[in-house]
Design a protein around this motif. Structure first.
Motif, short mmCIF file in Angstrom:
data_model
loop_
_atom_site.label_atom_id
_atom_site.label_comp_id
_atom_site.label_asym_id
_atom_site.label_seq_id
_atom_site.Cartn_x
_atom_site.Cartn_y
_atom_site.Cartn_z
N TYR A 246 -0.78 48.89 1.37
CA TYR A 246 -1.53 48.87 0.12
C TYR A 246 -1.86 50.29 -0.31
CZ TYR A 246 -2.37 43.86 0.94
OH TYR A 246 -2.22 42.52 1.16
N ASN A 247 -1.99 50.47 -1.61
CA ASN A 247 -2.54 51.69 -2.18
C ASN A 247 -4.04 51.46 -2.29
OD1 ASN A 247 -3.52 53.64 -3.99
ND2 ASN A 247 -1.64 53.68 -5.19
N THR A 248 -4.80 52.09 -1.41
CA THR A 248 -6.21 51.73 -1.22
C THR A 248 -7.11 52.93 -1.45
OG1 THR A 248 -5.60 50.03 0.37
CG2 THR A 248 -7.87 50.83 0.47
N HIS A 249 -8.25 52.68 -2.05
CA HIS A 249 -9.28 53.70 -2.20
C HIS A 249 -10.50 53.25 -1.41
CE1 HIS A 249 -9.11 57.36 -4.59
NE2 HIS A 249 -10.44 57.37 -4.61
N VAL A 250 -11.04 54.16 -0.61
CA VAL A 250 -12.20 53.84 0.21
C VAL A 250 -13.41 54.60 -0.29
CG1 VAL A 250 -10.82 53.33 2.26
CG2 VAL A 250 -11.70 55.66 1.90
N LEU A 251 -14.57 54.07 0.00
CA LEU A 251 -15.83 54.75 -0.25
C LEU A 251 -16.57 54.84 1.08
CD1 LEU A 251 -17.86 55.95 -2.30
CD2 LEU A 251 -18.86 53.66 -2.48
N ALA B 214 -13.67 49.13 0.42
CA ALA B 214 -12.26 49.48 0.23
C ALA B 214 -11.70 48.65 -0.92
CB ALA B 214 -11.46 49.22 1.50
N TRP B 215 -10.90 49.30 -1.77
CA TRP B 215 -10.32 48.67 -2.96
C TRP B 215 -8.82 48.88 -2.94
CZ3 TRP B 215 -14.89 50.97 -2.43
CH2 TRP B 215 -16.03 50.36 -2.99
N ARG B 216 -8.07 47.82 -3.12
CA ARG B 216 -6.61 47.89 -3.14
C ARG B 216 -6.11 47.80 -4.57
NH1 ARG B 216 -6.00 43.62 1.93
NH2 ARG B 216 -6.11 45.20 3.62
N LYS B 217 -5.24 48.73 -4.94
CA LYS B 217 -4.68 48.75 -6.29
C LYS B 217 -4.10 47.38 -6.62
CE LYS B 217 -1.67 51.75 -9.08
NZ LYS B 217 -0.84 52.98 -9.00
N MET B 218 -4.50 46.83 -7.75
CA MET B 218 -4.13 45.45 -8.08
C MET B 218 -2.78 45.35 -8.79
SD MET B 218 -7.79 43.96 -9.41
CE MET B 218 -8.26 45.46 -10.29
N HIS B 219 -2.53 46.24 -9.73
CA HIS B 219 -1.33 46.16 -10.56
C HIS B 219 -0.39 47.30 -10.18
CE1 HIS B 219 -4.77 44.43 -12.79
NE2 HIS B 219 -3.91 43.46 -13.02
N ILE B 220 0.85 46.97 -9.81
CA ILE B 220 1.76 47.97 -9.24
C ILE B 220 2.91 48.24 -10.21
CG2 ILE B 220 3.09 48.61 -7.22
CD1 ILE B 220 0.12 47.97 -6.65
N PRO B 221 3.04 49.49 -10.70
CA PRO B 221 4.13 49.83 -11.62
C PRO B 221 5.49 49.73 -10.95
CG PRO B 221 2.38 51.47 -11.70
CD PRO B 221 2.11 50.60 -10.51
N LEU B 222 6.53 49.78 -11.76
CA LEU B 222 7.89 49.48 -11.33
C LEU B 222 8.32 50.25 -10.08
CD1 LEU B 222 10.61 48.10 -11.82
CD2 LEU B 222 11.20 50.00 -13.34
N PHE B 223 8.30 51.59 -10.11
CA PHE B 223 8.84 52.35 -9.00
C PHE B 223 7.90 52.38 -7.80
CE2 PHE B 223 11.78 54.28 -12.15
CZ PHE B 223 12.96 54.01 -11.48
N GLU B 224 6.69 51.86 -7.94
CA GLU B 224 5.78 51.77 -6.79
C GLU B 224 5.89 50.42 -6.09
OE1 GLU B 224 1.74 53.08 -7.72
OE2 GLU B 224 2.53 54.25 -9.38
#
Length: 293
Positions: free
Chosen positions: A110-115, A124-134
């Motif tokens: 996951y692409n995650t941001h932590v506090l 912890a927050w996981r990126k919800m919407h993933i663009p094409l090349f990701e």
């Protein structure tokens, strides 16, 4: 939320596969934020493990193989060394620090941001919407949480998530007061002003329509990995719940940079009251079509 909160947002480097280098930079800016009297520091998307450039110009298959292998190699769990060191920096400075990593969640990434804060991992927050090349590199996350912190109720939405109104609304319905917007984006021109011209109106709208403070920053610098490369212009901005700009990068920035701003609880009350007045008239039973593919 506290009556007065000072926050900082740093547009800094995030070199892929170089967490030690990236954390050295975060530590430097954390001390600067603490010296400026801030209680919270936001760092960009994937600022711990680094952003994998995803615009291959030549052999796409070769890029994909190397990027997938490299991504798996550099990914870390939430209790891994980068988050532990980040917590140590928070302890040393007394800050809440938000930073991103490629998260190893076992079978998926996951692409995650932590506090984190001096007491440890707060959320912890996981990126919800993933663009094409990701899409080949990591999965989309679930409903983002809102966490209670010493400065107020905080939520995070990552990069392109901000362009989908539902992402911040999911935080607003949980009572978020401060929303953090970490980015790794390279819209032309690749300058802080170019990023702000692209992302600024969106972040402004998300803050106004949900009655929240917004703190946003973008990766700065050039990255190369797996035969692909990207350059990020940086940029940082802090907005009030009425959309008023509280701080932004200066036009003359040529390197990594940070902004500091004061969030005033009184300034939020009026905007929040207007939001809550209209919010009570929502009719969620009509919104089911929004969830259809």
């Amino acid at each position: 939320m506290l009556q007065h909160v000072r926050v900082a947002a740093a547009a800094i480097e995030a070199k892929p596969g170089e967490p030690g280098h990236n954390l050295d930079g975060i530590e430097t800016w954390a001390h600067r934020a603490a010296e400026a009297g801030a209680s919270l520091l936001l760092c960009p998307e994937l600022s711990l493990t680094g952003f994998l450039p995803n615009h291959p110009e030549e052999d796409h298959a070769a890029w994909l193989r190397e990027a997938l292998t490299g991504g798996r190699r550099m990914a870390e769990p939430l209790d891994g060394p980068s988050v532990r060191r980040l917590t140590g920096i928070a302890t040393a400075t007394g800050l809440l620090i938000a930073a991103g990593l490629l998260e190893d969640a076992g079978a998926v990434l996951y692409n995650t941001h932590v506090l984190v804060g001096p007491t440890g991992l707060l959320g912890a927050w996981r990126k919800m919407h993933i663009p094409l090349f990701e899409m080949p590199l990591y999965n989309g996350g679930g409903v983002p949480p809102v966490v209670e912190t010493p400065i107020g109720r905080v939520g995070i939405t990552i990069c392109i998530d901000a362009f989908l109104p539902e992402s911040v609304r999911l935080l607003a319905v949980q009572g978020a007061e401060i929303v953090l917007f970490p980015f790794a984006a390279d819209p032309p021109p690749v300058t802080p002003e170019g990023w702000l011209a692209w992302a600024g109106p969106i972040v402004h709208t998300r803050c106004v329509e949900n009655g929240v403070f917004g703190v946003a920053c973008n990766v700065h610098g050039h990255v190369e990995f797996a035969g692909a490369e990207q350059t990020f212009g940086g940029g940082a901005v802090v907005l009030g719940p009425d959309g008023r700009e509280l701080a932004r990068h200066r036009d003359d920035h040529r390197g990594a940079h940070m902004v500091v701003a004061d969030l005033d609880r009184e300034a939020q009350i009026e905007a929040r009251a207007a939001f809550e007045y209209t919010f009570r008239f929502r009719r969620p039973e009509l919104y089911g079509r929004l969830a259809q593919p």
